[in-house]
Design an enzyme around this catalytic site. Structure first.
Site, PDB file in Angstrom:
ATOM      1  N   ASP A   1       0.816  -1.224   0.000  1.00  0.00           N
ATOM      2  CA  ASP A   1       0.000   0.000   0.000  1.00  0.00           C
ATOM      3  C   ASP A   1       0.846   1.269   0.000  1.00  0.00           C
ATOM      4  O   ASP A   1       0.419   2.299   0.513  1.00  0.00           O
ATOM      5  CB  ASP A   1      -0.975   0.009   1.203  1.00  0.00           C
ATOM      6  CG  ASP A   1      -1.814  -1.246   1.262  1.00  0.00           C
ATOM      7  OD1 ASP A   1      -2.248  -1.696   0.194  1.00  0.00           O
ATOM      8  OD2 ASP A   1      -2.012  -1.785   2.370  1.00  0.00           O
TER       9      ASP A   1
ATOM     10  N   LYS B   1       2.438   2.037  -5.101  1.00  0.00           N
ATOM     11  CA  LYS B   1       3.196   1.543  -6.269  1.00  0.00           C
ATOM     12  C   LYS B   1       2.395   1.735  -7.556  1.00  0.00           C
ATOM     13  O   LYS B   1       2.959   2.015  -8.607  1.00  0.00           O
ATOM     14  CB  LYS B   1       3.532   0.047  -6.114  1.00  0.00           C
ATOM     15  CG  LYS B   1       4.458  -0.264  -4.962  1.00  0.00           C
ATOM     16  CD  LYS B   1       4.673  -1.737  -4.798  1.00  0.00           C
ATOM     17  CE  LYS B   1       3.448  -2.504  -4.352  1.00  0.00           C
ATOM     18  NZ  LYS B   1       2.926  -2.142  -3.022  1.00  0.00           N
TER      19      LYS B   1
ATOM     20  N   GLY C   1      -4.003  -4.464  -4.634  1.00  0.00           N
ATOM     21  CA  GLY C   1      -5.000  -3.485  -5.067  1.00  0.00           C
ATOM     22  C   GLY C   1      -4.262  -2.210  -5.407  1.00  0.00           C
ATOM     23  O   GLY C   1      -3.954  -1.419  -4.533  1.00  0.00           O
ATOM     24  N   HIS C   2      -3.916  -2.052  -6.671  1.00  0.00           N
ATOM     25  CA  HIS C   2      -3.127  -0.893  -7.098  1.00  0.00           C
ATOM     26  C   HIS C   2      -4.063   0.211  -7.598  1.00  0.00           C
ATOM     27  O   HIS C   2      -4.754   0.037  -8.595  1.00  0.00           O
ATOM     28  CB  HIS C   2      -2.111  -1.310  -8.164  1.00  0.00           C
ATOM     29  CG  HIS C   2      -1.061  -2.223  -7.619  1.00  0.00           C
ATOM     30  ND1 HIS C   2      -0.177  -2.945  -8.400  1.00  0.00           N
ATOM     31  CD2 HIS C   2      -0.737  -2.542  -6.344  1.00  0.00           C
ATOM     32  CE1 HIS C   2       0.619  -3.645  -7.614  1.00  0.00           C
ATOM     33  NE2 HIS C   2       0.292  -3.429  -6.368  1.00  0.00           N
TER      34      HIS C   2
ATOM     35  N   GLN D   1       2.495  -5.925  -3.011  1.00  0.00           N
ATOM     36  CA  GLN D   1       2.774  -5.943  -1.567  1.00  0.00           C
ATOM     37  C   GLN D   1       4.097  -5.195  -1.284  1.00  0.00           C
ATOM     38  O   GLN D   1       4.442  -4.327  -2.057  1.00  0.00           O
ATOM     39  CB  GLN D   1       2.784  -7.367  -0.993  1.00  0.00           C
ATOM     40  CG  GLN D   1       1.421  -8.064  -1.036  1.00  0.00           C
ATOM     41  CD  GLN D   1       1.096  -8.693  -2.379  1.00  0.00           C
ATOM     42  OE1 GLN D   1       1.920  -9.397  -2.934  1.00  0.00           O
ATOM     43  NE2 GLN D   1      -0.083  -8.463  -2.890  1.00  0.00           N
TER      44      GLN D   1
END
Ligand code: IMP
Length: 426
Positions: free
Chosen positions: A16, A19, A43-44, A226
């Protein structure tokens, strides 16, 4: 090889870090973007004008028209979710057709892996706090040599047998306590396999594609998911994910050698967050925790869970710089600290045996360390319109200088807002 021709983007905290945004910004200047590990646990989030995109498996580069986006062999591919994401992007007008390739060597993450993940978490006395996306069981099958790969989808009866055995094994592991009805699980497995032909249409050798691109002088981004402290080997085990999130995993995860990679950009948030269980040494007291969570919108992009927040941890950042071999650092969410009067940085951990500046291997000891803080005056001014370092208030620049000094790698980018345009290139 030109510097920056093949760059790894890696998270340096507990995921988080932002990225997705950094990949999106850098993707403009590259030809190929490849994810190297993880799965739909990621979750980007990318903001383009008024629009928000949350990408779980497809690389964030997909939002730049024409760029080739790959899912490497190191990814565990949730077939149903992959096509859901693909269709949703297409519906929103993104030109996905012909741009996405999946490694033939990537393992399939099937619905029984998810059921197994959720059942394990339900039963565990000490919960990891997983995303419930089946990541652990899918990598377990891979390491146990009982997994099913994309290439196996050509295999007819042999593949069917492996899937049946996988389902049966999962059922045994789940035992009687599962909330998933048996028929529903089987139907979902069937649905995944029915998409096999379509997936094979996108199958590729990602190592070969990336190598050819590099030989042709093209530029490549290897997108990690991650973060360093969630790495299976180097993170806060067992409160980690089940893959090598660190830069070492990038070559293995797409199928190229380490000498093909020439730069590694580590992404750090200007403070720290963590979602899921496990120690967070620089964690805030409850009131400040909620304040920063609200300011930074710190809720999981995949699960919606509130993230725990804390001060910037330079012990972890320096460790991440070493483990990943960082050549540059991107600092994100600096603007979230705009109103904070005093800003702390963790510079060392105090333990029963004295102070240490090294990140310990013993996760349980990390639960009892006391952070040694350094205090910096806040800037209490808006940074969201800054286009260069000199547009930033003096105290914000001093804070960044200290972050850079303590981390031991040069800051190359600073993000000052969610939008694509809110970025300072150093
Ligand atoms: P898993 O990857 O779902 O098995 O979860 C293992 C640990 O990694 C849990 O603490 C999760 O919260 C964390 N995790 C997994 N993916 C992400 C992510 O994309 N961002 C932040 N934490 C994550």
């Amino acid at each position: 090889m030109a510097n920056g021709q093949c760059t790894v983007i890696v998270g340096c905290q507990w995921g988080d870090e932002g990225k997705g945004k950094i990949v999106d910004v850098l993707a403009e200047d590259v030809d190929v973007i490849a994810r190297y590990q993880g799965g739909a646990n990621a979750g980007h989030t990318v903001h383009i004008g008024e629009e928000q995109f949350i990408l779980h498996q497809i690389p964030s580069g997909i939002l730049h028209s024409g760029k080739r986006c790959l899912l490497g062999n190191g990814v565990v591919l949730d077939v149903l979710q992959f096509f859901e994401e693909y269709e949703a992007l297409a519906k929103r007008g993104i030109d996905v057709e012909g741009r996405v390739g999946v490694s033939e060597r990537a393992h399939l993450l099937l619905p029984y892996h998810k059921a197994h993940d959720r059942a394990s978490e339900d039963k565990a006395a000490e919960k990891i706090g997983t995303t419930g996306r089946g990541i652990g069981p899918a990598y377990e099958a891979k390491a146990g040599r009982v997994g099913v790969r994309v290439a196996d989808l050509r295999g007819g009866e042999r593949m069917e047998k492996r899937v049946r055995e996988g389902l049966e094994r999962a059922r045994q592991r789940i035992g009687g306590g599962s909330a998933e009805p048996k028929d529903e699980l089987e139907a979902d497995v069937r649905k995944s396999l029915e998409l096999g032909g379509r997936l094979l249409g996108m199958a590729t050798d990602t190592g070969l594609e990336v190598t050819r691109a590099l030989r042709a002088g093209k530029r490549v981004l290897l997108e990690g998911a991650q973060g360093t402290a969630l790495d299976l080997d180097h993170g806060t085990y067992p409160f980690v994910t089940s893959s090598n999130t660190t830069a070492g995993g990038a070559g293995t995860g797409v199928g190229i050698g380490p000498t093909a990679i020439d730069s590694v950009v580590g992404v750090v948030k200007a403070y720290t967050t963590r979602v899921g269980n496990g120690p967070l040494p620089s964690g805030f007291e409850p009131e400040m925790d909620q304040h920063i969570r609200d300011l930074g919108g710190e809720y999981g992009a995949t699960t919606g869970r509130p993230r725990r927040c804390g001060w910037f941890d330079a012990v972890l950042a320096r460790y991440a710089a070493r483990v990943n071999g960082l050549t540059g650092v991107a600092v994100t969410k600096l603007d979230v600290l705009d109103t904070i009067p005093e800003i702390l940085i963790t510079v060392a951990y105090s333990t029963a045996h004295g102070d240490t500046e090294e990140f310990p291997a013993d996760t349980w000891s990390l639960e009892s360390v006391k952070p040694r803080y350094e205090t910096h005056p806040g800037w209490q001014a808006d940074t969201t319109r800054a286009k260069s370092l000199k547009d930033l208030p003096k105290n914000a620049r001093a804070y960044l200088d200290r972050v850079e000094e303590l981390t031991g790698a040069p800051i190359t980018m600073v993000s000052v807002g969610t939008d694509r345009s809110q970025i300072i290139r150093v």
